[in-house]
Design an enzyme around this catalytic site. Structure first.
Site, short mmCIF file in Angstrom:
data_model
loop_
_atom_site.label_atom_id
_atom_site.label_comp_id
_atom_site.label_asym_id
_atom_site.label_seq_id
_atom_site.Cartn_x
_atom_site.Cartn_y
_atom_site.Cartn_z
N LYS A 110 -14.47 61.83 -26.42
CA LYS A 110 -15.41 62.95 -26.48
C LYS A 110 -15.41 63.76 -25.18
O LYS A 110 -15.73 64.94 -25.18
CB LYS A 110 -16.84 62.44 -26.75
CG LYS A 110 -17.02 61.49 -27.93
CD LYS A 110 -16.72 62.14 -29.26
CE LYS A 110 -17.33 61.44 -30.46
NZ LYS A 110 -16.80 60.12 -30.78
C1 LIG Z 1 -16.52 59.54 -32.08
C2 LIG Z 1 -15.55 58.42 -32.05
C3 LIG Z 1 -14.66 58.21 -33.10
C4 LIG Z 1 -14.68 59.06 -34.36
O1 LIG Z 1 -14.26 60.37 -34.11
P1 LIG Z 1 -14.58 61.53 -35.18
O2 LIG Z 1 -14.16 62.79 -34.51
O3 LIG Z 1 -16.05 61.46 -35.41
O4 LIG Z 1 -13.80 61.21 -36.39
C5 LIG Z 1 -13.73 57.20 -32.97
N1 LIG Z 1 -13.70 56.41 -31.88
C6 LIG Z 1 -14.56 56.57 -30.86
C7 LIG Z 1 -14.50 55.64 -29.70
C8 LIG Z 1 -15.52 57.57 -30.89
O5 LIG Z 1 -16.37 57.73 -29.88
#
Ligand SMILES: *Cc1c(COP(=O)(O)O)cnc(C)c1O
Length: 495
Positions: A110
């Site tokens: 993120k």
């Molecule tokens: C948010 C997240 C996901 C999922 O990603 P999306 O974009 O919601 O599909 C997978 N792994 C981790 C560690 C995350 O923080």
């Protein structure tokens, strides 16, 4: 470039799309067309560093921002990553590769978008905000919350409130959020799961009465969730960058196809991969990896999206999601960019918790996607086996992807080279990773970190090590119905 809502309301610019987060009609903004990556651009980008590649690609969508200005944003964002490298690609065995997206300030992918989003939003605010402050509401399944808090901490004219499921994130994810400093940051646990938090936030976003009250108080709303276009655009970059890195390392020739495996929850990350494909990146398959909340696996096998199923709490909590909001953007493409098609499916989802898509009626292109899921046992053995075989430590989300990849490989024997997307540092989930490796249930999170370090030899990131000594600042927990009240309470206190 113009952005249109998946549900049909009036087009806006890229900056407005970022500032608003979600369209007034409840739809999500998508680019009016997909800019092409020309052969010349691909060849030029081979020689660029990540920040330059990012500026080059992002300016195709935000053409109102000059490239030099964009470059100053990407430089600032990506200098916050270890070695200024947000997406290093590790060769596992000459056939499969891991793209590590967790070297940013909060140790999850993120960060790649959320280190940049505040710069995009500040630029947009200068043009469009009329002196209003921006209130950013976030629902998090664990990682978005902390990444957004760090990104927007002390950003002028901005207030950020994060809602997380109080029992639905890892102990260390929770500590990361609860210890956040900054005068404009607020973190609230809710008694409920991620879907409850996401629904609560979306409801506030589309309620005209709330919006009017926020306006009176001098705020306009925005989102740092992946419903915001400003979250998705920066994620397109690392798919292109990984491809170019493989060409640069002579693992593939320019224009060879490769696969990506993406651990998926809200369908944001893998949607960015699809957008890279639409821009011309040579992709064979996109493998959608789910944990035991396998609603997307079913969707990609028979077109049925059914959220009426038990919600499982797993060791990959950031994927514990039954309503993947970004699937709306894919539906928009599946239905030939017809807002009426999306409105119909979304109203069925609201009324019945399900809808279906007839895969015989949509373009062949969508066989690009393959859905696979991993049980908790599969996830634990993936962590253990991968460490045994490759001396590489997976976090549980990445382990779901690895498990999906091997299932896919066994079933198809696909010879294409494959990049597995690694979304978090294993230390964010030290307890479950250590248990998967050794069977030992070390409940104290800091003891688990110590043991995991002793076992694996992998260095403990400072962000995790320092948590032990930080003050708990945000400890509120509320009922999910109290979310609006809580927000107004926080804003009133600020006045
Ligand atoms: C948010 C997240 C996901 C999922 O990603 P999306 O974009 O919601 O599909 C997978 N792994 C981790 C560690 C995350 O923080």
């Amino acid at each position: 470039m113009e952005f249109i809502s998946t549900r049909g309301s009036r087009p806006v610019t890229g900056e407005e799309a970022v500032l608003k987060g979600i369209a007034e009609d409840g739809g999500l903004y998508v680019p009016s067309s997909f800019p092409e990556l020309t052969r010349e651009e691909m060849e030029n980008m081979l020689w660029m560093d990540y920040s330059e590649r990012a500026a080059c690609i992002l300016c195709k969508f935000f053409d109102e921002i000059p490239e030099a200005e964009m470059k100053s944003y990407t430089d600032r964002a990506y200098s916050r990553f270890t070695d200024c490298e947000p997406a290093p690609v590790i060769d596992i065995d000459g056939e499969s590769y891991i793209m590590e997206l967790f070297h940013g300030p909060t140790l999850a992918f993120k960060d790649v978008a959320l280190t940049l989003l505040p710069h995009l939003m500040t630029a947009a605010r200068k043009k469009f905000s009329n002196g209003e402050k921006t209130l950013i509401l976030v629902a998090t399944s664990g990682d978005t919350g902390k990444a957004a808090l760090e990104g927007f901490k002390d950003v002028e004219g901005t207030e950020i409130i994060v809602f997380y499921p109080s029992e639905g994130v890892s102990e260390l994810q929770k500590l990361q959020m609860q210890t956040t400093t900054g005068s404009n940051t607020h973190v609230v646990g809710i008694k409920g799961n991620f879907d409850d938090a996401q629904t609560g936030v979306k409801r506030i976003f589309t309620d005209p009465d709330y919006i009017a009250r926020f306006k009176e108080m001098g705020y306009s709303l925005s989102s740092a969730n992946s419903i915001n276009w400003g979250r998705l655009a920066p994620q397109i970059v690392y798919y292109v960058s990984a491809y170019l890195d493989l060409v640069g390392a002579e693992q593939i020739d320019m224009y060879d196809k490769i696969n990506f495996v993406v651990p998926t929850g809200n369908f944001g990350n893998i949607l960015a991969a699809y957008y890279a494909y639409k821009m011309g990146l040579p992709i064979g398959k996109l493998i959608v990896a789910s944990n035991s909340n396998d609603v997307l696996t079913e969707f990609f096998s028979d077109g049925k999206y059914d959220s009426n199923r038990p919600f499982h709490k797993t060791m990959s909590p950031s994927m514990d999601i039954l309503v993947s909001s970004n699937l709306e953007r894919l539906l928009f493409e599946m239905g030939g960019r017809d807002p009426a098609f999306v409105r119909e499916k979304m109203s069925e989802l609201k009324r019945f918790g399900m809808y279906s898509v007839d895969f015989d009626e949509i373009p062949e292109e969508f066989s690009l996607f393959e859905g696979y899921s991993a049980t908790e046992e599969d996830t634990a053995s993936a962590i253990d086996n991968f460490f045994e075989t490759h001396d590489y430590l997976l976090d549980p989300h990445t382990a779901v992807a690895v498990s999906a990849y091997y299932d896919y490989l066994t079933e198809t024997g696909d010879p294409l080279k494959t990049v597995i997307v690694s979304t978090a540092s294993p230390y964010k989930f030290a307890h479950d990773v250590y248990r998967s490796l050794t069977g030992s249930d070390e409940r104290d999170p800091f003891m688990a970190i110590k043991r995991l370090h002793g076992y694996s030899g992998v260095p403990v990131p400072d962000e995790i090590a320092s948590l032990k000594y930080k003050e708990l600042i945000h400890t509120d927990i509320i009922e999910k119905e109290e979310m609006p009240e809580k927000i107004f309470g926080i804003l009133t206190q600020n006045e």
